[in-house]
Design a protein around this motif. Structure first.
Motif, PDB file in Angstrom:
ATOM      1  N   GLN A   1       0.829  -1.201   0.000  1.00 23.84           N
ATOM      2  CA  GLN A   1       0.000   0.000   0.000  1.00 23.84           C
ATOM      3  C   GLN A   1       0.867   1.257   0.000  1.00 23.84           C
ATOM      4  O   GLN A   1       0.626   2.196  -0.760  1.00 23.84           O
ATOM      5  CB  GLN A   1      -0.932  -0.010   1.204  1.00 23.84           C
ATOM      6  CG  GLN A   1      -1.823   1.213   1.295  1.00 23.84           C
ATOM      7  CD  GLN A   1      -2.700   1.200   2.539  1.00 23.84           C
ATOM      8  OE1 GLN A   1      -2.762   0.228   3.263  1.00 23.84           O
ATOM      9  NE2 GLN A   1      -3.385   2.306   2.771  1.00 23.84           N
ATOM     10  N   PHE A   2       1.889   1.286   0.858  1.00 27.71           N
ATOM     11  CA  PHE A   2       2.772   2.450   0.928  1.00 27.71           C
ATOM     12  C   PHE A   2       3.537   2.611  -0.387  1.00 27.71           C
ATOM     13  O   PHE A   2       3.625   3.707  -0.933  1.00 27.71           O
ATOM     14  CB  PHE A   2       3.754   2.318   2.102  1.00 27.71           C
ATOM     15  CG  PHE A   2       4.657   3.509   2.257  1.00 27.71           C
ATOM     16  CD1 PHE A   2       4.212   4.636   2.932  1.00 27.71           C
ATOM     17  CD2 PHE A   2       5.938   3.510   1.735  1.00 27.71           C
ATOM     18  CE1 PHE A   2       5.031   5.748   3.073  1.00 27.71           C
ATOM     19  CE2 PHE A   2       6.764   4.612   1.876  1.00 27.71           C
ATOM     20  CZ  PHE A   2       6.312   5.733   2.548  1.00 27.71           C
ATOM     21  N   CYS A   3       4.085   1.514  -0.888  1.00 24.65           N
ATOM     22  CA  CYS A   3       4.871   1.560  -2.126  1.00 24.65           C
ATOM     23  C   CYS A   3       4.037   2.055  -3.301  1.00 24.65           C
ATOM     24  O   CYS A   3       4.507   2.873  -4.097  1.00 24.65           O
ATOM     25  CB  CYS A   3       5.462   0.189  -2.438  1.00 24.65           C
ATOM     26  SG  CYS A   3       6.745  -0.313  -1.279  1.00 24.65           S
ATOM     27  N   ARG A   4       2.823   1.581  -3.417  1.00 24.63           N
ATOM     28  CA  ARG A   4       1.961   1.996  -4.536  1.00 24.63           C
ATOM     29  C   ARG A   4       1.609   3.479  -4.459  1.00 24.63           C
ATOM     30  O   ARG A   4       1.357   4.118  -5.476  1.00 24.63           O
ATOM     31  CB  ARG A   4       0.695   1.159  -4.586  1.00 24.63           C
ATOM     32  CG  ARG A   4       0.956  -0.262  -5.033  1.00 24.63           C
ATOM     33  CD  ARG A   4      -0.327  -1.010  -5.351  1.00 24.63           C
ATOM     34  NE  ARG A   4      -0.099  -2.421  -5.565  1.00 24.63           N
ATOM     35  CZ  ARG A   4       0.483  -2.955  -6.629  1.00 24.63           C
ATOM     36  NH1 ARG A   4       0.917  -2.182  -7.576  1.00 24.63           N
ATOM     37  NH2 ARG A   4       0.646  -4.259  -6.734  1.00 24.63           N
ATOM     38  N   SER A   5       1.617   4.039  -3.260  1.00 25.23           N
ATOM     39  CA  SER A   5       1.266   5.452  -3.115  1.00 25.23           C
ATOM     40  C   SER A   5       2.424   6.388  -3.461  1.00 25.23           C
ATOM     41  O   SER A   5       2.196   7.573  -3.687  1.00 25.23           O
ATOM     42  CB  SER A   5       0.777   5.738  -1.697  1.00 25.23           C
ATOM     43  OG  SER A   5       1.832   5.650  -0.766  1.00 25.23           O
ATOM     44  N   CYS A   6       3.652   5.869  -3.527  1.00 30.65           N
ATOM     45  CA  CYS A   6       4.778   6.781  -3.751  1.00 30.65           C
ATOM     46  C   CYS A   6       5.801   6.299  -4.774  1.00 30.65           C
ATOM     47  O   CYS A   6       6.786   6.978  -5.017  1.00 30.65           O
ATOM     48  CB  CYS A   6       5.475   7.091  -2.426  1.00 30.65           C
ATOM     49  SG  CYS A   6       6.228   5.668  -1.619  1.00 30.65           S
ATOM     50  N   MET A   7       5.592   5.152  -5.394  1.00 31.96           N
ATOM     51  CA  MET A   7       6.546   4.616  -6.363  1.00 31.96           C
ATOM     52  C   MET A   7       5.860   4.357  -7.696  1.00 31.96           C
ATOM     53  O   MET A   7       4.647   4.146  -7.745  1.00 31.96           O
ATOM     54  CB  MET A   7       7.137   3.286  -5.884  1.00 31.96           C
ATOM     55  CG  MET A   7       7.981   3.340  -4.669  1.00 31.96           C
ATOM     56  SD  MET A   7       8.501   1.638  -4.279  1.00 31.96           S
ATOM     57  CE  MET A   7       9.536   1.905  -2.884  1.00 31.96           C
ATOM     58  N   THR A   8       6.659   4.321  -8.748  1.00 36.76           N
ATOM     59  CA  THR A   8       6.131   3.924 -10.046  1.00 36.76           C
ATOM     60  C   THR A   8       5.843   2.422 -10.008  1.00 36.76           C
ATOM     61  O   THR A   8       6.426   1.701  -9.188  1.00 36.76           O
ATOM     62  CB  THR A   8       7.148   4.208 -11.164  1.00 36.76           C
ATOM     63  OG1 THR A   8       8.308   3.390 -10.944  1.00 36.76           O
ATOM     64  CG2 THR A   8       7.532   5.673 -11.225  1.00 36.76           C
ATOM     65  N   PRO A   9       4.966   1.929 -10.877  1.00 31.43           N
ATOM     66  CA  PRO A   9       4.687   0.483 -10.895  1.00 31.43           C
ATOM     67  C   PRO A   9       5.967  -0.359 -11.085  1.00 31.43           C
ATOM     68  O   PRO A   9       6.108  -1.404 -10.454  1.00 31.43           O
ATOM     69  CB  PRO A   9       3.727   0.313 -12.070  1.00 31.43           C
ATOM     70  CG  PRO A   9       3.030   1.625 -12.167  1.00 31.43           C
ATOM     71  CD  PRO A   9       4.073   2.648 -11.797  1.00 31.43           C
ATOM     72  N   GLU A  10       6.881   0.107 -11.907  1.00 32.10           N
ATOM     73  CA  GLU A  10       8.137  -0.620 -12.129  1.00 32.10           C
ATOM     74  C   GLU A  10       8.975  -0.654 -10.845  1.00 32.10           C
ATOM     75  O   GLU A  10       9.548  -1.682 -10.489  1.00 32.10           O
ATOM     76  CB  GLU A  10       8.935   0.015 -13.262  1.00 32.10           C
ATOM     77  CG  GLU A  10      10.289  -0.624 -13.516  1.00 32.10           C
ATOM     78  CD  GLU A  10      10.207  -2.088 -13.933  1.00 32.10           C
ATOM     79  OE1 GLU A  10      11.216  -2.797 -13.739  1.00 32.10           O
ATOM     80  OE2 GLU A  10       9.161  -2.538 -14.430  1.00 32.10           O
ATOM     81  N   ALA A  11       9.036   0.456 -10.126  1.00 33.10           N
ATOM     82  CA  ALA A  11       9.802   0.512  -8.875  1.00 33.10           C
ATOM     83  C   ALA A  11       9.171  -0.400  -7.819  1.00 33.10           C
ATOM     84  O   ALA A  11       9.883  -1.057  -7.053  1.00 33.10           O
ATOM     85  CB  ALA A  11       9.883   1.943  -8.368  1.00 33.10           C
ATOM     86  N   VAL A  12       7.844  -0.460  -7.773  1.00 33.07           N
ATOM     87  CA  VAL A  12       7.154  -1.353  -6.835  1.00 33.07           C
ATOM     88  C   VAL A  12       7.513  -2.798  -7.146  1.00 33.07           C
ATOM     89  O   VAL A  12       7.847  -3.581  -6.248  1.00 33.07           O
ATOM     90  CB  VAL A  12       5.619  -1.150  -6.888  1.00 33.07           C
ATOM     91  CG1 VAL A  12       4.891  -2.211  -6.077  1.00 33.07           C
ATOM     92  CG2 VAL A  12       5.245   0.237  -6.396  1.00 33.07           C
TER      93      VAL A  12
END
Length: 184
Positions: A99-110
């Motif tokens: 949840q945190f990653c999706r709110s602040c990272m690009t899909p590739e970075a996630v």
């Protein structure tokens, strides 16, 4: 030489060329949160945000001392990796939640984040879900459950914005340790 990630994230070296970069710390986080009042929300001081974060850090320390982990659903899981090869060993682990990653990272970075953190081997200790009532009563001086919930929600949302902007972050979790996030 500066480089840029193909996903559009600007690296720390590029930001340095544009001007000085200051480290985003606990105090900066508390100050930012206290200045951003949401509709219908009463004014909350930087000291109150600090109390909420410190209660979280104390709660985290208490669970880690009992060889368990703590999960704050919208932010992270911190606990122990348990290996039993002749003798039991414990290694600390830290995972940002999806949840945190999706709110602040690009899909590739996630995708890259979860691929790299998935290759851990060994079992994880049991995790306790963050209990806002317990945090308020046992680990804060005077916060209520609702104040704890609101403070942690605001702190994590602001942190996600800062990470999403590519800022360099260094947050202290009391005596437990530090979270360093480097841009790029």
């Amino acid at each position: 030489m500066c480089s840029s990630d193909l996903s559009g994230v600007v690296t720390a070296s590029e930001r340095c060329l544009a001007g000085s970069v200051t480290m985003y710390t606990n105090d900066t986080l508390y100050q930012d949160c206290s200045q951003k009042k949401a509709k219908g929300q009463s004014e909350v001081s930087a000291a109150e945000y600090a109390e909420g974060w410190n209660a979280y850090a104390a709660y985290l320390k208490a669970t880690l001392e009992q060889r368990r982990g703590l999960s704050l659903g919208n932010f992270c899981k911190v606990g122990w990796q348990v290996k039993n090869v002749g003798k039991v060993t414990y290694r600390p682990v830290f995972h940002l939640t999806e949840q945190f990653c999706r709110s602040c990272m690009t899909p590739e970075a996630v995708r890259r984040h979860f691929q790299s953190s998935g290759a851990m081997g060994g079992d994880l200790s049991p995790f306790e879900d963050f209990n806002f009532s317990k945090a308020a009563i046992k680990f804060s001086n005077q916060m209520t459950k609702d104040q704890m919930f609101s403070a942690m929600r605001t702190l994590v949302q602001r942190l996600a914005e800062v990470v999403g902007d590519g800022r360099e972050v260094e947050l202290t979790f009391g005596d437990v340790g530090k979270l360093n996030i480097r841009g790029g």
